[in-house]
Write a protein that holds these residues in place. Structure first.
Motif, mmCIF file in Angstrom:
data_model
loop_
_atom_site.group_PDB
_atom_site.id
_atom_site.type_symbol
_atom_site.label_atom_id
_atom_site.label_comp_id
_atom_site.label_asym_id
_atom_site.label_seq_id
_atom_site.Cartn_x
_atom_site.Cartn_y
_atom_site.Cartn_z
ATOM 1 N N LYS A 27 0.810 -1.198 0.078
ATOM 2 C CA LYS A 27 0.060 0.120 -0.159
ATOM 3 C C LYS A 27 0.832 1.269 -0.014
ATOM 4 O O LYS A 27 2.071 1.257 0.167
ATOM 5 C CB LYS A 27 -1.017 -0.103 1.481
ATOM 6 N N VAL A 28 0.137 2.331 -0.563
ATOM 7 C CA VAL A 28 0.919 3.600 -0.359
ATOM 8 C C VAL A 28 0.966 3.984 1.146
ATOM 9 O O VAL A 28 0.069 4.030 1.716
ATOM 10 C CB VAL A 28 0.047 4.765 -1.101
ATOM 11 N N PHE A 31 6.021 9.061 -4.489
ATOM 12 C CA PHE A 31 5.360 9.858 -4.938
ATOM 13 C C PHE A 31 5.191 11.169 -3.963
ATOM 14 O O PHE A 31 5.059 11.237 -2.865
ATOM 15 C CB PHE A 31 3.554 9.420 -4.789
ATOM 16 N N PHE A 61 -1.388 13.938 -6.910
ATOM 17 C CA PHE A 61 -0.163 13.382 -6.796
ATOM 18 C C PHE A 61 0.683 13.567 -8.040
ATOM 19 O O PHE A 61 0.302 13.438 -9.170
ATOM 20 C CB PHE A 61 -0.305 11.873 -6.846
ATOM 21 N N GLY A 62 2.045 13.415 -8.097
ATOM 22 C CA GLY A 62 2.889 13.414 -9.137
ATOM 23 C C GLY A 62 2.955 11.906 -9.748
ATOM 24 O O GLY A 62 2.261 10.935 -8.973
ATOM 25 N N ASP A 63 3.553 11.899 -10.857
ATOM 26 C CA ASP A 63 3.562 10.605 -11.334
ATOM 27 C C ASP A 63 4.534 9.422 -10.813
ATOM 28 O O ASP A 63 4.811 8.293 -11.135
ATOM 29 C CB ASP A 63 3.361 10.337 -12.889
ATOM 30 N N ARG A 102 10.548 6.039 -9.705
ATOM 31 C CA ARG A 102 10.714 4.479 -9.143
ATOM 32 C C ARG A 102 12.354 4.435 -8.880
ATOM 33 O O ARG A 102 13.125 4.780 -9.624
ATOM 34 C CB ARG A 102 10.829 3.886 -10.474
ATOM 35 N N TYR A 156 -9.403 6.962 -4.797
ATOM 36 C CA TYR A 156 -8.703 6.929 -5.628
ATOM 37 C C TYR A 156 -8.557 5.929 -6.407
ATOM 38 O O TYR A 156 -9.068 4.917 -5.890
ATOM 39 C CB TYR A 156 -7.228 7.361 -5.133
ATOM 40 N N GLN A 158 -5.695 3.510 -8.820
ATOM 41 C CA GLN A 158 -4.368 3.301 -9.272
ATOM 42 C C GLN A 158 -4.214 2.316 -10.394
ATOM 43 O O GLN A 158 -4.661 1.290 -10.072
ATOM 44 C CB GLN A 158 -3.597 3.147 -8.033
ATOM 45 N N ARG A 171 1.674 0.483 -11.563
ATOM 46 C CA ARG A 171 2.779 1.063 -11.447
ATOM 47 C C ARG A 171 2.410 2.487 -11.799
ATOM 48 O O ARG A 171 3.556 3.136 -12.500
ATOM 49 C CB ARG A 171 3.635 0.283 -12.461
ATOM 50 N N LYS A 172 1.410 3.166 -11.500
ATOM 51 C CA LYS A 172 1.152 4.530 -11.860
ATOM 52 C C LYS A 172 0.796 5.252 -10.558
ATOM 53 O O LYS A 172 0.599 4.600 -9.558
ATOM 54 C CB LYS A 172 -0.022 4.613 -12.867
ATOM 55 N N GLU A 173 0.719 6.442 -10.614
ATOM 56 C CA GLU A 173 0.315 7.137 -9.304
ATOM 57 C C GLU A 173 -1.375 6.936 -9.014
ATOM 58 O O GLU A 173 -2.106 6.939 -9.961
ATOM 59 C CB GLU A 173 0.824 8.692 -9.401
ATOM 60 N N PRO A 174 -1.579 7.331 -7.784
ATOM 61 C CA PRO A 174 -2.931 7.401 -7.280
ATOM 62 C C PRO A 174 -3.531 8.573 -8.090
ATOM 63 O O PRO A 174 -2.951 9.674 -7.964
ATOM 64 C CB PRO A 174 -2.947 7.488 -5.757
ATOM 65 N N LEU A 228 -8.280 2.659 -4.360
ATOM 66 C CA LEU A 228 -7.711 3.038 -2.994
ATOM 67 C C LEU A 228 -8.848 3.888 -2.211
ATOM 68 O O LEU A 228 -9.246 5.031 -2.559
ATOM 69 C CB LEU A 228 -6.659 3.790 -3.237
ATOM 70 N N PHE A 248 -3.830 5.658 3.647
ATOM 71 C CA PHE A 248 -4.481 4.692 2.399
ATOM 72 C C PHE A 248 -4.894 3.484 3.004
ATOM 73 O O PHE A 248 -4.159 2.854 3.564
ATOM 74 C CB PHE A 248 -3.440 4.601 1.357
ATOM 75 N N THR A 307 -5.501 -0.483 1.665
ATOM 76 C CA THR A 307 -4.588 -1.404 0.690
ATOM 77 C C THR A 307 -4.752 -1.423 -0.638
ATOM 78 O O THR A 307 -4.204 -1.811 -1.509
ATOM 79 C CB THR A 307 -4.431 -2.773 1.477
#
Lengths: 115, 112
Positions: free
Chosen positions: A42-43, A91, A106-108, A111, B36, B38, B41-44, B87, B102, B104
């Motif tokens: 998770k974030v 992020f 959010f920015g993209d 990595r 959100y 997602q 492999r990208k941003e939320p 999310l 957030f 999971t």
């Protein structure tokens, strides 16, 4: 539509090296945040920043981490001596205010791969 | 109890189906709620805010139940492009900053 931009998109670094991740928040936003997301997880919140100081930081944000707003546009995250477990997506996010109902933009992401 | 909890899925649904996701949160002082999405492999990306009275945006409906500390997202007439991880985000506004947590995420796969 204004957006948060992050550079680089991918950073590969040797373990033990310092790395700086860069973010340009939306221009009229005042609150800035860094998050990380380990692959498949998770974030996670790292730190929030307002008025040139840290508002709050999580347990993850230890002495190896620091943030800075060196000028009026950039917001950076520095990891002093990287470890393998620092490999993740990082992020940046910003909000105009910190009041109720303000979504984070959010920015993209960057990595980060530690070898 | 986890701060923000979601069923991780995956939810595999056919195109055109209706699907609902749930999210529970533990801190009753939380004040702002969002969904959100997602992509891999990208941003939320912000999908929608969640208001106490419930709100709708096209095929998406969000509901908040403060008493049960529960948030939901309903997607009607699912499209292939809805495939993503959803999310749940819960925010506590405290001392001039946002404390953001957030979930999971719940993975949705819409099948042709």
């Amino acid at each position: 539509e204004p957006e948060v931009t992050q550079t680089p998109s991918h950073q590969v670094t040797q373990m033990g090296q310092e790395v700086i991740l860069r973010c340009v928040p939306i221009s009229n936003h005042l609150y800035f945040y860094w998050y990380r997301q380990i692959l498949g997880q998770k974030v996670e919140f790292l730190v929030s920043f307002y008025n040139n100081e840290i508002s709050e930081k999580s347990e993850i944000f230890d002495d190896q981490f620091s943030v800075e707003r060196p000028d009026g546009s950039n917001f950076t995250l520095k990891i002093r001596s990287t470890k393998l477990e620092d490999s993740a997506m990082y992020f940046c996010a910003s909000t105009e205010g910190a009041g109720q109902g303000q979504p984070q933009h959010f920015g993209d992401g960057t990595r980060l791969s530690i070898l | 109890r986890k701060e923000v909890e979601q069923d991780p899925g995956p939810f595999n649904v056919p195109e055109g189906a209706t699907v609902a996701f749930n999210c529970t949160y533990s801190n009753s002082a939380s004040q702002s709620f969002f969904w959100y999405r997602q992509d891999c492999r990208k941003e939320p990306k912000l999908l929608m805010s969640v208001y106490s009275s419930g709100n709708e945006d096209g095929r998406f409906t969000a509901q908040l139940n403060r008493a049960s500390q529960y948030i939901s997202l309903l997607i009607r007439d699912s499209k292939l492009s809805d495939s993503a991880t959803y999310l749940c985000v819960v925010i506590l506004n405290s001392g001039g900053y946002q404390k953001v947590t957030f979930g999971t995420g719940t993975k949705l796969q819409v099948i042709p």
